[in-house]
Design a protein around this motif. Structure first.
Motif, PDB file in Angstrom:
ATOM      1  N   THR A  43       4.764   8.282  13.933  1.00 40.79           N
ATOM      2  CA  THR A  43       3.765   7.640  13.070  1.00 40.79           C
ATOM      3  C   THR A  43       2.859   6.719  13.879  1.00 40.79           C
ATOM      4  O   THR A  43       3.229   6.273  14.977  1.00 40.79           O
ATOM      5  N   GLN A  92       4.076  -4.708   3.182  1.00 47.47           N
ATOM      6  CA  GLN A  92       3.428  -3.578   3.855  1.00 47.47           C
ATOM      7  C   GLN A  92       2.659  -2.801   2.802  1.00 47.47           C
ATOM      8  O   GLN A  92       2.577  -3.229   1.648  1.00 47.47           O
ATOM      9  N   GLY A  93       2.081  -1.659   3.185  1.00 50.88           N
ATOM     10  CA  GLY A  93       1.193  -0.941   2.272  1.00 50.88           C
ATOM     11  C   GLY A  93       1.833  -0.594   0.938  1.00 50.88           C
ATOM     12  O   GLY A  93       1.253  -0.808  -0.130  1.00 50.88           O
ATOM     13  N   ARG A  94       3.059  -0.075   0.989  1.00 54.31           N
ATOM     14  CA  ARG A  94       3.675   0.374  -0.264  1.00 54.31           C
ATOM     15  C   ARG A  94       4.027  -0.797  -1.172  1.00 54.31           C
ATOM     16  O   ARG A  94       4.090  -0.635  -2.392  1.00 54.31           O
ATOM     17  N   ASN A 179      -5.162  10.726   5.111  1.00 55.89           N
ATOM     18  CA  ASN A 179      -3.985  10.983   5.953  1.00 55.89           C
ATOM     19  C   ASN A 179      -3.339  12.331   5.626  1.00 55.89           C
ATOM     20  O   ASN A 179      -2.984  13.101   6.514  1.00 55.89           O
ATOM     21  N   ASP A 208      -7.908   3.306  -0.805  1.00 59.89           N
ATOM     22  CA  ASP A 208      -6.814   3.055   0.129  1.00 59.89           C
ATOM     23  C   ASP A 208      -7.470   2.960   1.503  1.00 59.89           C
ATOM     24  O   ASP A 208      -7.914   3.960   2.069  1.00 59.89           O
ATOM     25  N   ARG A 211      -6.988   2.928   7.001  1.00 59.74           N
ATOM     26  CA  ARG A 211      -7.663   3.294   8.250  1.00 59.74           C
ATOM     27  C   ARG A 211      -9.172   3.124   8.072  1.00 59.74           C
ATOM     28  O   ARG A 211      -9.973   3.981   8.446  1.00 59.74           O
ATOM     29  N   SER A 248      -2.441  -1.014   4.191  1.00 56.37           N
ATOM     30  CA  SER A 248      -1.283  -1.246   5.052  1.00 56.37           C
ATOM     31  C   SER A 248      -1.813  -1.797   6.370  1.00 56.37           C
ATOM     32  O   SER A 248      -2.520  -1.090   7.088  1.00 56.37           O
ATOM     33  N   LYS A 251      -1.697  -0.105  10.125  1.00 59.24           N
ATOM     34  CA  LYS A 251      -2.638   0.837  10.747  1.00 59.24           C
ATOM     35  C   LYS A 251      -3.785   0.023  11.341  1.00 59.24           C
ATOM     36  O   LYS A 251      -3.637  -0.543  12.411  1.00 59.24           O
ATOM     37  N   ARG A 392       2.451  16.860  12.631  1.00 60.60           N
ATOM     38  CA  ARG A 392       1.537  15.759  12.946  1.00 60.60           C
ATOM     39  C   ARG A 392       1.988  15.037  14.204  1.00 60.60           C
ATOM     40  O   ARG A 392       3.141  14.643  14.314  1.00 60.60           O
TER      41      ARG A 392
END
Ligand code: F0G
Length: 447
Positions: A43, A92-94, A179, A208, A211, A248, A251, A392
């Motif tokens: 990741t 964090q993001g979640r 993503n 979102d 990035r 998040s 990133k 990925r």
């Protein structure tokens, strides 16, 4: 554009160790100890390298429970770079997604997105909602041309909204970069059109923005209106259409942990609800699960992420890796996205049928061959879907050098060289929630 101020030792374990580690991990690379991984492309989230300025800021972190100076610095950075003044931090993001989607989505409602990222999909589902994806044609086609293959298909989204009933759609979500669709960018024009759709159906527009800076780099490269604008101007313009942004920090915040949700000035009532939910689930609304020092480091990281020289280096590195892989005959997704190279394992190892997880077979072999850890995002990770068998290779930010890229390319070249001899895999044990199986299922090779 960097010199190293601190290094960590890394060794390639011998082949015997790698083979044993893979077997012990149940042929699932999430089960590997990082001490047995040589180059980690699992990741790009929280795995980057902080700058000396970030480390300096970290030492000045203010750990006050309420009203921390570090939170105020973070607020100022978010206002300056992203253009939002009402900020609720999260661990964090979640965590930020839990705050937002828990507040916005009710039982039986439908949320429409360019493509829901896994945790977004899960949070919409946890609130009783139904996540619906409307990517543009070609988003999952590794050869389809297109400058903004991450876009929302606005017309399809409009049709789907009227089919379910516009009053049953509380939010339209645009994830940039996308993503789940190979890290492809989203144009500013597309966000404007998504805004129009949201207005027409009286829904909120959520971006979102994990990035946000990488996406802006592509906008400057590809959307003529923005060729002469700064990255920060593009970011603010693109996000200005959103009622809420969820981020998040792992990133483009250039930190190892942290996140936030920010809402537009007119969303005072929503802001209040998010703060309340933060107190319940994350922590008091001026730290939200982050240490003061982590907020201080993120305040610096958000500004650094928007620096053009950094982004040139960052996106250039991802492209270099794609070129190196392609020159060894590996089928890579084109155009290359912002944070990762995606390989089509279905094409790389056509001998393995989809139900024997060709992507996972490639991931396992790359670890066995070169100690490189990538991740499968295809039939194994997304059961019951027709997602292509992508693998990925996510590049951590500011961490690896050209020699690392060469090792990665050689490793995948070796995998491809004996692709015809690779075994497929079958699942031996999996968790109750099938959607989470790629994190913890164990497998075994089958001929
Ligand atoms: N949204 C997007 C688009 C993401 O890519 C991620 C995380 C999240 C939300 C959740 O953020 O991890 O801080 O809770 N993506 C990581 C990845 C895990 O590997 O793509 P988080």
């Amino acid at each position: 554009m960097y010199q190293s101020e601190m290094v960590s030792r890394q060794e390639l374990p011998d082949r015997e160790t790698r083979v044993a580690a893979l077997e012990a991990a149940g042929y699932n690379v999430f089960g590997l100890s990082s001490s047995t991984v040589y180059i980690d492309l699992l990741t790009d989230s929280g795995t980057g390298t902080m700058s000396t300025d970030q480390w300096a800021a970290l030492l000045g972190g203010d750990e006050s429970y309420a009203g921390s100076d570090s939170f105020e610095r973070l607020e100022r950075a978010i206002a300056d770079v992203l253009g939002f003044e009402q900020v609720v931090p999260a661990h964090q993001g979640r965590g930020a997604e839990n705050l937002l989607y828990g507040a916005l989505v009710d039982e039986g409602e439908t949320v429409i997105a360019n493509t829901h990222f896994d945790t977004t999909r899960a949070h919409v589902g946890e609130s009783g909602g139904r996540p619906l994806d409307c990517p543009v044609d070609g988003a999952f086609d590794i050869d389809a041309p297109g400058e903004f293959k991450g876009n929302l298909d606005v017309e399809a989204a409009r049709e789907r909204a009227s089919a379910v009933g516009a009053d049953r759609v509380p939010a339209v979500v645009v994830t940039l970069t996308n993503n789940s669709a190979a890290g492809q960018p989203v144009s500013v024009e597309n966000v404007r059109r998504a805004r129009q759709l949201a207005d027409d159906i009286d829904a909120r527009l959520v971006v979102d923005g994990c990035r946000f800076a990488e996406n802006a780099w592509f906008v400057r490269e590809r959307e003529p209106e923005f060729a002469d604008r700064t990255i920060e101007e593009i970011v603010r313009e693109q996000l200005s259409y959103a009622d809420a942004v969820v981020v998040s920090g792992k990133k483009d915040g250039l930190v190892n942990v942290g996140g936030f949700v920010a809402v537009a000035d007119h969303e005072t009532e929503l802001f209040g609800r998010l703060r309340e939910r933060a107190v319940l689930y994350e922590g008091f609304y001026t730290y939200g699960g982050m240490a003061g020092r982590d907020m201080a480091a993120m305040a610096v990281g958000l500004r650094e992420a928007a620096e053009p020289a950094y982004l040139d280096h960052r996106i250039g590195q991802v492209r270099t890796l794609a070129d190196m892989l392609e020159s060894r005959g590996i089928p890579v997704y084109r155009p290359v996205g912002g944070h990762a190279v995606y390989i089509d394992a279905g094409e790389a190892v056509p001998e393995i049928p989809r139900e024997r997880f060709p992507g996972q077979a490639v991931v396992c072999d790359a670890y066995r061959e070169g100690g490189v850890r990538a991740v499968e995002l295809g039939g194994f990770a997304f059961p019951g879907t027709d997602r292509p068998d992508f693998v990925r290779l996510a590049l951590p930010r500011r961490r690896y050098h050209r020699e690392h890229l060469e090792h990665i390319a050689e490793t995948f070249g070796a995998v491809l060289d004996h692709a015809g001899e690779l075994d497929g895999l079958e699942i031996v044990d999996e968790p109750a929630r099938e959607a989470l199986r790629h994190f913890s299922a164990s497998l075994r090779p089958v001929e």
